[in-house]
Design a protein around this motif. Structure first.
Motif, short mmCIF file in Angstrom:
data_model
loop_
_atom_site.label_atom_id
_atom_site.label_comp_id
_atom_site.label_asym_id
_atom_site.label_seq_id
_atom_site.Cartn_x
_atom_site.Cartn_y
_atom_site.Cartn_z
N MET A 38 8.43 -2.10 1.43
CA MET A 38 7.55 -0.95 1.30
C MET A 38 8.13 0.14 0.42
SD MET A 38 5.54 0.03 4.68
CE MET A 38 6.06 -0.92 6.06
N GLY A 39 9.43 0.31 0.50
CA GLY A 39 9.95 1.48 -0.18
C GLY A 39 10.99 1.21 -1.23
N GLN A 40 11.36 -0.06 -1.39
CA GLN A 40 12.35 -0.37 -2.41
C GLN A 40 13.58 0.52 -2.31
OE1 GLN A 40 12.72 -2.56 -5.10
NE2 GLN A 40 11.19 -3.79 -4.08
N SER A 41 14.12 0.66 -1.15
CA SER A 41 15.32 1.48 -1.01
C SER A 41 16.45 0.82 -1.77
CB SER A 41 15.72 1.56 0.46
OG SER A 41 16.08 0.30 0.91
N SER A 42 17.09 1.54 -2.64
CA SER A 42 18.18 0.92 -3.38
C SER A 42 19.52 1.45 -2.89
CB SER A 42 18.01 1.14 -4.87
OG SER A 42 17.63 2.48 -5.12
N ASP A 77 -5.48 5.45 1.55
CA ASP A 77 -4.04 5.49 1.33
C ASP A 77 -3.47 4.07 1.39
OD1 ASP A 77 -1.22 6.93 3.17
OD2 ASP A 77 -1.35 5.85 1.28
N LEU A 78 -3.19 3.52 0.25
CA LEU A 78 -2.66 2.16 0.21
C LEU A 78 -1.16 2.15 -0.03
CD1 LEU A 78 -5.51 0.53 -1.90
CD2 LEU A 78 -4.97 -0.02 0.45
N GLY A 79 -0.51 3.27 0.16
CA GLY A 79 0.92 3.31 -0.05
C GLY A 79 1.27 3.79 -1.44
N MET A 80 2.56 3.78 -1.72
CA MET A 80 3.06 4.23 -3.02
C MET A 80 3.50 3.04 -3.86
SD MET A 80 3.07 7.47 -3.65
CE MET A 80 4.40 7.85 -4.77
N SER A 81 3.20 3.14 -5.14
CA SER A 81 3.67 2.10 -6.05
C SER A 81 5.08 2.45 -6.51
CB SER A 81 2.75 2.00 -7.27
OG SER A 81 3.44 1.38 -8.34
N PHE A 82 6.00 1.57 -6.24
CA PHE A 82 7.38 1.82 -6.64
C PHE A 82 7.53 1.80 -8.15
CE2 PHE A 82 11.81 1.73 -6.88
CZ PHE A 82 12.21 0.68 -7.66
N SER A 83 6.83 0.88 -8.80
CA SER A 83 7.04 0.74 -10.23
C SER A 83 6.39 1.85 -11.03
CB SER A 83 6.52 -0.63 -10.72
OG SER A 83 5.16 -0.77 -10.39
N GLU A 84 5.42 2.56 -10.45
CA GLU A 84 4.78 3.62 -11.21
C GLU A 84 4.93 4.99 -10.58
OE1 GLU A 84 0.86 2.95 -12.54
OE2 GLU A 84 1.58 1.42 -13.92
N GLN A 85 5.57 5.02 -9.44
CA GLN A 85 5.81 6.29 -8.76
C GLN A 85 4.52 7.08 -8.56
OE1 GLN A 85 8.81 7.39 -7.59
NE2 GLN A 85 9.57 5.34 -8.10
N ARG A 86 3.48 6.40 -8.18
CA ARG A 86 2.26 7.13 -7.82
C ARG A 86 1.48 6.30 -6.81
NH1 ARG A 86 -2.09 6.63 -12.76
NH2 ARG A 86 -1.57 4.54 -13.48
N PRO A 87 0.47 6.91 -6.13
CA PRO A 87 -0.25 6.17 -5.09
C PRO A 87 -0.85 4.88 -5.64
CG PRO A 87 -0.85 8.49 -5.02
CD PRO A 87 0.03 8.30 -6.21
N VAL A 88 -0.81 3.86 -4.80
CA VAL A 88 -1.29 2.55 -5.21
C VAL A 88 -2.76 2.61 -5.61
CG1 VAL A 88 -1.85 0.25 -4.38
CG2 VAL A 88 0.38 1.22 -3.91
N LEU A 89 -3.56 3.31 -4.80
CA LEU A 89 -4.99 3.37 -5.09
C LEU A 89 -5.23 3.96 -6.47
CD1 LEU A 89 -7.72 2.73 -3.89
CD2 LEU A 89 -7.86 5.07 -3.07
#
Lengths: 327, 277, 555
Positions: A38-42, A77-89
């Motif tokens: 969900m969050g791609q914690s690095s 609210d479909l969560g956050m997109s990690f690759s684009e740093q913005r809401p998935v929707l």
């Protein structure tokens, strides 16, 4: 009619609800830690991760998480997109017009071509033309859609004069597009749309033609056609006015069935032509391990199919002479 | 049964399709015997990107591997995946269809709503989601994943057959006394269900071949160095001008395979399905 | 694109827009016109220089942000005479040589008009040293004790010791950031802050538009203090794979492709009459790096690669020359270590492990590996000798090299599983150290310390993803970096590279030269060895060969 639409709409909502539940189940069922997905914690600290877990509600029992998920999705609210740093929707909605344009145009090409060819085949059933078209349609139907796309790219990219007219990548001429007039922009977009839409539409047309041929044959064998012929009506009138029109009704059901297939094909076509739509986004998201996007795309695509089916159902009801009558 | 076979073999389409599939299937099954080289062995830089010749009838690819051998083994994998995933999906679909058709109305409604939902998701999207989450792309996993996502149509067909038979059976059973429903269902159900299921299964195999090729093309299917027709087409895509044989032959095999399945499926439908005769 | 079509396109556009009236703003006249279109596969998440992970990120950021000074065309990192002024126009060493005072060019401005001041420099140093930011070059600034403001345009760098590359360290690693816009943002939030996606710099270009996933449009600053850029607009497009990029170059949608990879793609570009190919020396080398720690439990040593003999055996099993020849043809070079040919410490007599698969097999057998279940893969105590190789899906050369590598390792009984990821996902896995091995590439900088950055203890939380350490090498590095005699320093560095090779923390696969494709209308292209993107702002389109997009003046 209104009641019918309302009923179908309700059914559609139920379907979407089930789809969302399905994605929830799949997400939790899959091996690995949902948190990293969900969050791609690095390189975050343990404390930070623990807090993030609490924020996402992952420490709650499953049914609480489910409720939370459903309410989130209902709110958009479909969560956050990690690759684009913005809401998935937001990220998906930005890509939807491209896919809708592609799918709609392909659908148009698919049905116009498919109906024409299939009807011709039905009218001339058993002739050499019918056989030839059958072979062509069968081959087209069996060619992987991405291969057809590659062939187009090959032809148009190596024949560069043609490329200017019908570009093989992207949806607009970046860098020039922003400075064109609205009409120029439209023309630019349409030229970029042609190759991907034709690729997707051709393969669909092959399937539609097969169906239409069978439907046409069914109708032609019926009595009212014999009557029409017996009445002395000219053959083209018989074919067009009576046979074709009546064979179109079952085609409308095919319309509704086409949406999932079309969207599936769009994924491959978008990849080959670098068309910035939902399908390509999903593939890129998988390579980027952006699971929220992948899940969100599934939900949105299901919504698109539901809406498409609804439209097709409405169309069917509006057109079917057996159903029409005093409302 | 014998009559059915006779009708089948006199149907031109079915015949052609069956011959095509038999040939391709035999080639695929006999891969270890027929392939002149091992499909993953690289034969050295002198043998890279060679055009078709006597020693390499389909030429070689950029890694110096014999394309003919890779095509044969790739076809084998395609057939195996298509066959077993369809078998799996038919099994699941039939089971679900019978459960829904034979069970209570509530069960039926619940199951069918779920099936509707699954059908609303475009197939490739669903596959991509599952592939992304499970991240395993060996042959066995692909079979399971493809099979688990392809049974929805079959379940619908089976369910409607069950419902129609059940209606008739109730009427009969109301007259005769105490004859087990289940036995009647089985004896009446199977023959009716078999035909549409066979048609769906055969056409489904063709679809699976195309889908698996598509997944490999996206880089999400079978991984290197295993030979896979879709993968070969993907890596051959930049070589379409200098070395077209690296993608033309795998592509042709895919097309022929799908044509074969389509013809056979159509043939089944034309001759066996009572609704179209 | 062909001149014929460059006439057709505006005509078609004009026809299409006929009734509507105006055509696009093709109003550029005179000498200063031109749009340079670049393309790359990885889109940066942010344009702020300290967060750059890949060369593409910094290539873009460098169009917006400048350094105090830069190395000259010969890329010498020693001393200070060969350096070229950038934001700083002059400098002075103190008598004890422990302090350098830079005087900023008074004409240097941020894109919002504010002058560049010394406080920007002190702020920048602070940011680059911050552990929360964790900038890649952080460890290179170790010996700078402080950076202080003398007055509004003078800034003093004070060093903890004298060493030959003081000047280099002061100027090369940091791109100066605007204090007045960024210092109020908490450091932890800086990476995702809107300011990071809408940055204000002091370089030749400023950001006009960022179309996520599509392109970034930069506009030239006509009043740029160091001279007007050669083109008016710099467009940077993002495509997801090499075939698309090559098609775009061939079609004229893109002007420059660095690099053009794949022999068939180079071939194709060569055949286009409007395009040129240049063979350019490159400072990039690609390698397969081992993780010394267990990705499943980062405190435990890696079950395979913590063993030096195993790493050496696997390295010896690989025929690097064959891979390079297969994948790059004649232009390819086999690296002698983590160093490329253009670097001054390169020498082909540096000690390296030979290609010796027989010896590799013997070593593996001695370590207890045997094929007890006859499946072609060696095993020991029930565990197969199998590991995963991670790499970016966008690199054609790496994807292909991996296939050759797989086969070579298979010959000795090692099973290599390849996993391709999108570049940012790859970066995430690498920085969290969740991998067995990875196929990466480094850009060397002119200083040999960049070797240490990737391959010694000082790079542990930065570029040394595999966490390889060797105290003997660390000590040698300390000596080498303070050695004022270049010859002696070179010998020390050669010894260091030799020792690294003996430890085999990675297999060096290829590096040194790339082929660039560029549209022939650009009259003066140059691609410096250390940073190929540095001179983009000087590229100029020949006025008589302008095409449609060159004529657009962005308002």
């Amino acid at each position: 009619m209104a009641r019918f639409i309302a009923g179908r709409l309700l059914q559609g909502i139920v379907v979407v609800f089930v789809v969302v539940t399905l994605t929830f189940i799949l997400f939790r069922l899959a091996p690995g830690d949902p948190f990293t997905r969900m969050g791609q914690s690095s390189s975050a600290s343990e404390e930070f991760k623990a807090q993030a877990r609490r924020n996402l509600g992952l420490d709650q029992p499953l049914h609480t998480q489910y409720l939370r998920y459903i309410t989130n999705v209902a709110r958009g609210d479909l969560g956050m997109s990690f690759s684009e740093q913005r809401p998935v929707l937001e990220a998906i909605v930005a890509r939807m017009p491209a896919t809708v344009a592609l799918a709609a145009t392909a659908l148009l090409i698919d049905f116009v071509l498919g109906i024409l060819i299939g009807a011709t085949q039905g009218a001339r059933a058993g002739s050499k033309l019918d056989d030839l078209l059958s072979v062509m349609m069968l081959t087209l139907y069996s060619v992987p859609v991405f291969w057809l796309g590659l062939m187009f790219v090959l032809v148009f990219a190596y024949n560069v004069g043609l490329l200017d007219l019908l570009p093989a990548t992207g949806s607009k001429t970046t860098g020039v597009y922003e400075y064109l007039t609205p009409l120029g922009q439209l023309s630019d977009r349409i030229r970029h749309l042609m190759l991907p839409a034709i690729t997707l539409g051709l393969v669909g047309a092959a399937g539609t033609a097969r169906y239409q041929r069978a439907a046409m044959l069914d109708v032609i064998r019926q009595d009212f056609i014999r009557t029409a012929r017996a009445k002395g009506l000219r053959e083209p009138t018989v074919l067009l006015r009576h046979a074709l029109r009546n064979s179109l009704l079952p085609i409308i059901t095919l319309f509704g069935l086409s949406f999932p297939i079309l969207l599936s094909g769009a994924v491959l076509v978008e990849t080959v032509f670098a068309w910035p739509g939902l399908g390509k986004f999903m593939v890129d998201a998988i390579l980027a391990r952006d699971y929220n996007v992948v899940t969100g795309a599934v939900i949105i695509s299901a919504c698109m199919v539901v809406v498409g089916n609804l439209l097709a159902d409405i169309l069917y009801r509006a057109v079917d002479p057996r159903v029409r009558g005093p409302a | 049964m014998r009559e059915a076979l006779h009708r089948l073999s006199s149907n031109r389409r079915w015949r052609y399709g069956a011959i095509l599939l038999a040939v391709l299937g035999a080639l695929a099954a006999l891969a270890p015997l027929l392939a002149p080289y091992d499909p993953t062995t690289q034969l050295g830089s002198a043998r890279q990107l060679l055009p078709p010749s006597a020693t390499h009838p389909f030429g070689t690819d950029m890694f110096g591997r014999d394309v003919l051998s890779r095509v044969i083994y790739g076809a084998r994998i395609s057939f195996v995946i298509a066959l077993f995933s369809v078998l799996l999906s038919v099994t699941i679909g039939t089971g679900v269809g019978i459960t829904a058709g034979y069970g209570t109305r509530l069960l039926d409604a619940v199951v069918m709503r779920a099936v509707d939902a699954a059908l609303a998701i475009p197939r490739v999207f669903l596959l991509l989601l599952v592939l992304a989450l499970w991240e395993r792309v060996d042959v066995l996993s692909l079979i399971v994943i493809l099979g688990a996502t392809s049974w929805f149509g079959v379940s619908r067909i089976v369910r409607s057959e069950v419902l129609s038979v059940r209606e008739r059976c109730y009427m009969e059973a109301a007259r005769s006394l105490g004859v087990g429903h289940r036995r009647i269902l089985l004896y009446h159900l199977l023959p009716n269900v078999t035909t549409p299921v066979i048609v769906a299964a055969t056409l489904g195999m063709g679809q699976i071949v195309l889908i698996e090729a598509g997944l490999s093309f996206l880089g999400l299917g079978i991984q290197e160095p295993t030979a896979s027709l879709g993968r070969m087409m993907q890596s051959g895509s930049t070589l379409l001008v200098n070395a077209p044989w690296t993608s033309i032959f795998p592509g042709a095999v895919i097309v022929l395979t799908v044509i074969g399945f389509s013809l056979v499926g159509d043939g089944f439908r034309d001759t066996l399905d009572p609704r179209t005769t | 694109m062909k001149r014929i079509t460059s006439l057709v396109a505006p005509a078609v556009l004009a026809a299409a827009a006929g009734t509507g009236g105006c055509t696009p703003d093709l109003s550029c006249e005179g000498d200063w016109c031109g749009t340079l279109v670049m393309v790359s596969a990885a889109e940066p998440p942010t344009l702020l220089p300290p967060f750059a992970q890949f060369d593409i990120h910094i290539a873009l950021a460098d169009q917006l942000f400048w350094r105090l000074a830069d190395v000259g065309p010969d890329a010498i990192s020693w001393g200070h005479e060969s350096f070229v002024p950038k934001l700083a126009q002059e400098w002075e060493f103190s008598d004890d040589s422990l302090t350098i005072v830079f005087r900023l060019n008074r004409a240097a401005r941020w894109h919002d008009g504010t002058p560049v001041t010394a406080r920007d420099v002190t702020f920048t140093f602070d940011v680059y040293r911050d552990t929360v930011i964790n900038a890649l070059p952080r460890s290179r600034l170790d010996r700078i004790a402080s950076v202080t403001e003398r007055d509004s345009t003078a800034v003093a760098f004070r060093f903890s010791e004298r060493y030959p590359e003081q000047f280099f360290d002061a100027v090369y690693h940091m791109r100066i950031l605007p204090r007045h816009l960024l210092d109020t943002i908490p450091r932890a939030a800086l990476r995702t802050h809107p300011a990071a996606r809408n940055p204000v710099g002091s370089g030749p270009f400023r950001l006009r538009r960022w179309d996520t996933g599509e392109s970034i449009e930069l506009i030239a600053d006509s009043a740029f203090f160091a001279g007007s850029p050669g083109v008016r607009r710099l467009l940077w497009r993002f495509s997801s794979d090499v075939p698309t990029m090559v098609t775009q170059l061939a079609a004229g949608e893109v002007d420059v492709l660095y690099p053009v990879t794949g022999l068939e793609n180079i071939d194709r570009i060569k055949r286009e009459p409007d395009l040129r190919t240049l063979d350019v020396e490159s400072n990039a080398y690609a390698y397969v790096g081992f993780n010394f720690w267990d990705p499943a439990d980062l405190d435990s040593p890696h079950p395979l690669f913590a063993d030096r003999e195993l790493r050496r055996a696997i390295t010896m099993a690989v025929d690097r020359a064959a891979i390079v020849a297969d994948v790059m043809g004649d232009a390819g070079v086999v690296p002698v270590g983590p160093v490329t040919g253009g670097h001054w410490i390169w020498d082909d007599d540096i000690r390296q492990l030979p290609h010796d698969p027989d010896r590799a097999r013997t070593m593996l057998a001695e370590l207890g590996w045997s094929d007890s279940d006859a499946d072609g893969v060696l095993d020991r105590n029930g565990q197969p000798l199998s590991f995963e190789l991670l790499m970016t899906s966008t690199s054609v050369l790496r994807v292909r090299s991996a296939v050759f590598l797989q086969e070579q390792l298979r010959q000795v009984g090692v099973d290599l599983v390849v996993q391709a990821l999108e570049p940012n996902a790859m970066g995430s896995r690498m920085s969290s150290r969740r991998f067995d091995s990875y196929f990466g590439s480094w850009l060397q900088d002119p200083s040999p310390i960049s070797i240490a950055e990737s391959w010694t203890t000082s790079g542990l939380n930065a570029g040394n993803y595999g966490a390889y350490t060797n105290t003997e090498i660390d000590e040698l590095v300390q000596r080498a970096r303070s050695e004022f005699d270049p010859m002696a320093a070179k010998e020390l560095w050669k010894e260091i590279v030799g020792l690294i090779n003996e430890d085999a923390p990675a297999i060096w696969i290829y590096g040194g030269s790339v082929t660039v494709g560029i549209h022939s209308r650009f009259e003066n292209p140059s691609f410096p060895w250390d940073e190929w993107w540095k001179n983009l702002w000087t590229f100029r389109a020949t006025p008589s060969q302008l095409i449609e997009r060159d004529l657009i003046t962005a308002r």
